[in-house]
Enzyme design. Structure first.
Site, PDB file in Angstrom:
ATOM      1  N   HIS A   1      -5.046   9.352   6.829  1.00 33.83           N
ATOM      2  CA  HIS A   1      -5.746  10.067   5.741  1.00 33.83           C
ATOM      3  C   HIS A   1      -7.343   9.535   5.886  1.00 33.83           C
ATOM      4  O   HIS A   1      -7.761   8.506   6.588  1.00 33.83           O
ATOM      5  CB  HIS A   1      -5.510   9.547   4.161  1.00 33.83           C
ATOM      6  CG  HIS A   1      -5.183   7.969   4.485  1.00 33.83           C
ATOM      7  ND1 HIS A   1      -6.500   7.275   3.530  1.00 33.83           N
ATOM      8  CD2 HIS A   1      -4.433   6.995   4.541  1.00 33.83           C
ATOM      9  CE1 HIS A   1      -6.253   6.321   3.640  1.00 33.83           C
ATOM     10  NE2 HIS A   1      -4.935   5.934   4.188  1.00 33.83           N
TER      11      HIS A   1
ATOM     12  N   ASP B   1       0.719   3.898   1.787  1.00 36.11           N
ATOM     13  CA  ASP B   1       0.593   4.767   2.866  1.00 36.11           C
ATOM     14  C   ASP B   1       1.528   4.004   3.947  1.00 36.11           C
ATOM     15  O   ASP B   1       1.398   4.296   5.319  1.00 36.11           O
ATOM     16  CB  ASP B   1      -0.724   5.156   3.266  1.00 36.11           C
ATOM     17  CG  ASP B   1      -1.838   3.972   3.327  1.00 36.11           C
ATOM     18  OD1 ASP B   1      -1.318   2.650   3.248  1.00 36.11           O
ATOM     19  OD2 ASP B   1      -2.842   4.256   3.518  1.00 36.11           O
TER      20      ASP B   1
ATOM     21  N   MET C   1       1.697   4.016   9.268  1.00 36.98           N
ATOM     22  CA  MET C   1       0.776   4.202   8.146  1.00 36.98           C
ATOM     23  C   MET C   1       0.209   5.923   8.177  1.00 36.98           C
ATOM     24  O   MET C   1       0.270   6.409   9.483  1.00 36.98           O
ATOM     25  CB  MET C   1      -0.659   3.648   8.496  1.00 36.98           C
ATOM     26  CG  MET C   1      -1.846   3.639   7.341  1.00 36.98           C
ATOM     27  SD  MET C   1      -2.920   2.713   7.777  1.00 36.98           S
ATOM     28  CE  MET C   1      -4.196   3.016   6.641  1.00 36.98           C
TER      29      MET C   1
ATOM     30  N   ARG D   1     -10.841   8.274   4.286  1.00 34.27           N
ATOM     31  CA  ARG D   1     -11.100   7.315   3.154  1.00 34.27           C
ATOM     32  C   ARG D   1     -11.053   7.758   1.904  1.00 34.27           C
ATOM     33  O   ARG D   1     -11.771   8.749   1.605  1.00 34.27           O
ATOM     34  CB  ARG D   1     -12.501   6.393   3.447  1.00 34.27           C
ATOM     35  CG  ARG D   1     -12.672   5.155   2.813  1.00 34.27           C
ATOM     36  CD  ARG D   1     -14.011   4.365   3.119  1.00 34.27           C
ATOM     37  NE  ARG D   1     -13.963   3.709   4.401  1.00 34.27           N
ATOM     38  CZ  ARG D   1     -13.396   2.669   4.677  1.00 34.27           C
ATOM     39  NH1 ARG D   1     -12.745   1.955   3.487  1.00 34.27           N
ATOM     40  NH2 ARG D   1     -13.349   2.074   5.668  1.00 34.27           N
TER      41      ARG D   1
ATOM     42  N   TRP E   1     -13.594  -1.426  -1.042  1.00 31.70           N
ATOM     43  CA  TRP E   1     -12.573  -1.568   0.181  1.00 31.70           C
ATOM     44  C   TRP E   1     -12.836  -3.356   1.033  1.00 31.70           C
ATOM     45  O   TRP E   1     -14.268  -3.577   1.154  1.00 31.70           O
ATOM     46  CB  TRP E   1     -12.890  -0.629   1.430  1.00 31.70           C
ATOM     47  CG  TRP E   1     -11.746  -0.976   2.445  1.00 31.70           C
ATOM     48  CD1 TRP E   1     -10.622  -0.444   2.588  1.00 31.70           C
ATOM     49  CD2 TRP E   1     -12.006  -1.699   3.577  1.00 31.70           C
ATOM     50  NE1 TRP E   1     -10.146  -0.883   3.799  1.00 31.70           N
ATOM     51  CE2 TRP E   1     -10.890  -1.635   4.387  1.00 31.70           C
ATOM     52  CE3 TRP E   1     -13.238  -2.388   4.112  1.00 31.70           C
ATOM     53  CZ2 TRP E   1     -10.812  -2.284   5.606  1.00 31.70           C
ATOM     54  CZ3 TRP E   1     -13.266  -3.168   5.189  1.00 31.70           C
ATOM     55  CH2 TRP E   1     -11.740  -3.156   6.033  1.00 31.70           C
TER      56      TRP E   1
ATOM     57  N   GLU F   1     -10.149  -8.767  -0.234  1.00 34.43           N
ATOM     58  CA  GLU F   1      -9.203  -9.090  -1.268  1.00 34.43           C
ATOM     59  C   GLU F   1      -8.205  -9.905  -0.572  1.00 34.43           C
ATOM     60  O   GLU F   1      -7.444 -10.667  -1.098  1.00 34.43           O
ATOM     61  CB  GLU F   1      -9.043  -8.133  -2.215  1.00 34.43           C
ATOM     62  CG  GLU F   1      -7.502  -7.103  -1.892  1.00 34.43           C
ATOM     63  CD  GLU F   1      -8.086  -6.134  -0.791  1.00 34.43           C
ATOM     64  OE1 GLU F   1      -9.159  -5.810  -0.379  1.00 34.43           O
ATOM     65  OE2 GLU F   1      -6.793  -5.474  -0.212  1.00 34.43           O
ATOM     66  N   ASP F   2      -7.644  -9.027   0.516  1.00 32.43           N
ATOM     67  CA  ASP F   2      -6.311  -9.609   1.423  1.00 32.43           C
ATOM     68  C   ASP F   2      -6.631 -10.982   1.994  1.00 32.43           C
ATOM     69  O   ASP F   2      -5.825 -11.939   1.916  1.00 32.43           O
ATOM     70  CB  ASP F   2      -5.671  -8.732   2.216  1.00 32.43           C
ATOM     71  CG  ASP F   2      -6.901  -8.017   3.009  1.00 32.43           C
ATOM     72  OD1 ASP F   2      -7.980  -8.278   2.769  1.00 32.43           O
ATOM     73  OD2 ASP F   2      -6.459  -7.109   4.076  1.00 32.43           O
TER      74      ASP F   2
ATOM     75  N   ASP G   1       0.935  -1.173   0.131  1.00 36.73           N
ATOM     76  CA  ASP G   1      -0.020   0.031   0.030  1.00 36.73           C
ATOM     77  C   ASP G   1       0.955   1.235   0.024  1.00 36.73           C
ATOM     78  O   ASP G   1       2.024   1.102   0.428  1.00 36.73           O
ATOM     79  CB  ASP G   1      -0.829   0.022   1.273  1.00 36.73           C
ATOM     80  CG  ASP G   1      -2.181  -1.141   0.848  1.00 36.73           C
ATOM     81  OD1 ASP G   1      -2.061  -1.460   0.004  1.00 36.73           O
ATOM     82  OD2 ASP G   1      -2.722  -1.369   2.105  1.00 36.73           O
TER      83      ASP G   1
HETATM   84  C1  BGN Z   1     -10.686  -7.026   7.622  1.00 34.84           C
HETATM   85  C2  BGN Z   1     -10.954  -6.960   6.141  1.00 34.84           C
HETATM   86  C3  BGN Z   1      -9.429  -6.814   5.392  1.00 34.84           C
HETATM   87  C4  BGN Z   1      -8.857  -5.501   5.945  1.00 34.84           C
HETATM   88  C5  BGN Z   1      -8.625  -5.760   7.600  1.00 34.84           C
HETATM   89  C6  BGN Z   1      -7.693  -4.656   8.042  1.00 34.84           C
HETATM   90  C7  BGN Z   1     -12.907  -8.026   5.449  1.00 34.84           C
HETATM   91  C8  BGN Z   1     -13.424  -9.091   4.910  1.00 34.84           C
HETATM   92  C9  BGN Z   1     -14.771  -9.689   5.490  1.00 34.84           C
HETATM   93  C10 BGN Z   1     -14.538  -9.985   7.200  1.00 34.84           C
HETATM   94  N1  BGN Z   1     -11.591  -7.979   5.652  1.00 34.84           N
HETATM   95  O1  BGN Z   1     -11.900  -7.095   8.462  1.00 34.84           O
HETATM   96  O2  BGN Z   1      -9.509  -6.803   4.061  1.00 34.84           O
HETATM   97  O3  BGN Z   1      -7.347  -5.492   5.551  1.00 34.84           O
HETATM   98  O4  BGN Z   1      -9.800  -5.879   7.858  1.00 34.84           O
HETATM   99  O5  BGN Z   1      -8.360  -3.319   7.879  1.00 34.84           O
HETATM  100  O6  BGN Z   1     -13.593  -6.952   5.619  1.00 34.84           O
END
Ligand code: BGN
Length: 359
Positions: free
Chosen positions: A305, A212, A302, A307, A272, A275-276, A210
């Site tokens: 900022h 930031d 970080m 959103r 947002w 995906e991770d 990322d």
């Molecule tokens: C989680 C998010 C992540 C984010 C982290 C930190 C979701 C999926 C549904 C539970 N995951 O809750 O994408 O990186 O927080 O902010 O929203």
């Protein structure tokens, strides 16, 4: 009186002689005991010393094995067999001697691209660098998903260029700029970064960051390991802790092989979040584990900022992460499509602007 005196004198002399003999015998035995104890002490010390030598050499053998395991999953080390290369052109050491440890990161001190360029004269156009005196162990592409975050990018470049150089990496920086005002799609931009970087150079390792997030310790090496690596493990935003065990957001690294094994990243997470977690699910489903630096070395800051516009939480993310295993083979790097709008080779980075479509 005199004789009685002399008689009593000789009687006391005869009783004094055995007393001194007894004293002498006692001292003699005491000395023997001290000598035996000294001998025992020396033997035990020697025994422990020899054993510690054994343990130390086993430890060194283990460390060497671990360094081999962890050091270079990208194959660039294996490519170098030492033949036909000048002697002065050696591999860089496993641990760079240039690292300094904890760093001061302060976003109140303003920075500029000009200042960063001035302070990093060795960085070539496109944000490329390789060590001058040794062969880097890995070729690393740094991929940053981006839209309208110029002030953050300035800080990122200012802090990261010196760190990456001290880490003795052969690296290039790719900023993947999403064109237009459609909903942001971080993971798809990361896939574009992977594909575009490979058109430039034979990268074996990809760091996804990322814009930031700034590491606070240069021992957190932005390279690849025998398992996919999560690098932003203690962020100030989360009180310098992992928010949850499976967290794989922020900054991560994967070798080309690891990335291809999971068919890259999902292309259909618009907005947002999630995906991770999908990427984590992909890795887990292929039997890989996550490697991480310690909480101390993995500290990062970080930049605060608001959103971003057009990056609201994705309401579909819960459903999507529940089905990663079924979708990952048809949605990923193998099905990626996008339109390249421009590719600019700037002084400190390569800027790739893309049209990635809309949800
Ligand atoms: C989680 C998010 C992540 C984010 C982290 C930190 C979701 C999926 C549904 C539970 N995951 O809750 O994408 O990186 O927080 O902010 O929203």
């Amino acid at each position: 009186m005199a004789s009685s005196g002399s008689a009593s004198g000789s009687a006391s002399a005869s009783s004094a002689a055995p007393q001194s003999t007894r004293n002498f015998n006692f001292l003699h035995r005491l000395c023997k005991l001290v000598v035996v104890l000294c001998f025992l002490h020396i033997s035990v010390t020697l025994l422990y010393y020899v054993r510690s030598l054994d343990i130390r050499s086993a430890f060194v053998r283990n460390q060497q094995q671990r360094n081999r395991d962890d050091g270079d999953p990208t194959g660039s080390e294996a490519l170098y067999n030492g033949t036909g290369t000048p002697k002065s052109w050696k591999n860089c050491p496993q641990t760079s001697p240039l690292l300094v440890g904890p760093l001061r990161v302060d976003f109140n001190i303003p920075v500029s691209l000009e200042l960063t360029a001035e302070q990093n004269p060795q960085v070539r156009p496109g944000g490329r660098y390789k060590p001058a005196n040794c062969r880097a162990l890995q070729k690393v592409a740094l991929i940053i998903p981006f839209r309208k975050r110029e002030p953050h990018l300035k800080f990122w470049l200012y802090y990261l260029h010196p760190i990456l150089q001290r880490q003795q990496l052969d690296y290039g920086i790719y900023v993947i700029n999403q064109e237009g005002d459609e909903t942001f799609n971080r993971a798809k931009l990361l896939n574009v970064g992977y594909a575009e970087a490979l058109k430039d150079y034979d990268y074996g390792c990809f760091v996804f960051s990322d814009v930031d997030l700034i590491p606070m310790d240069d021992r957190n090496v932005y390279k690849c390991f025998s398992q996919p690596r999560h690098l932003s493990v203690s962020m100030d935003k989360f009180g310098f802790r992992l928010p949850y065990n499976q967290y794989f957001g922020g900054v991560s690294s994967m070798s080309k092989e690891q990335y291809l094994k999971i068919n890259g990243f999902p292309n259909n997470y618009w907005g947002w979040g999630g995906e991770d977690d999908d990427i984590f699910n992909r890795l887990a489903s292929k039997g890989m584990s996550i490697s991480r630096p310690s909480g101390e070395v993995g500290k990062c800051r970080m930049i605060r900022h608001e959103r971003d516009e057009r990056n609201d939480p994705n309401p579909q993310r819960f459903n999507r992460i529940a089905h990663t295993r079924e979708t990952m083979n048809r949605d990923g790097i193998r099905s990626l499509s996008y339109k390249l709008v421009s590719k600019e080779t700037l002084a400190l980075y390569t800027k790739i602007t893309v049209d990635i479509g809309k949800p």
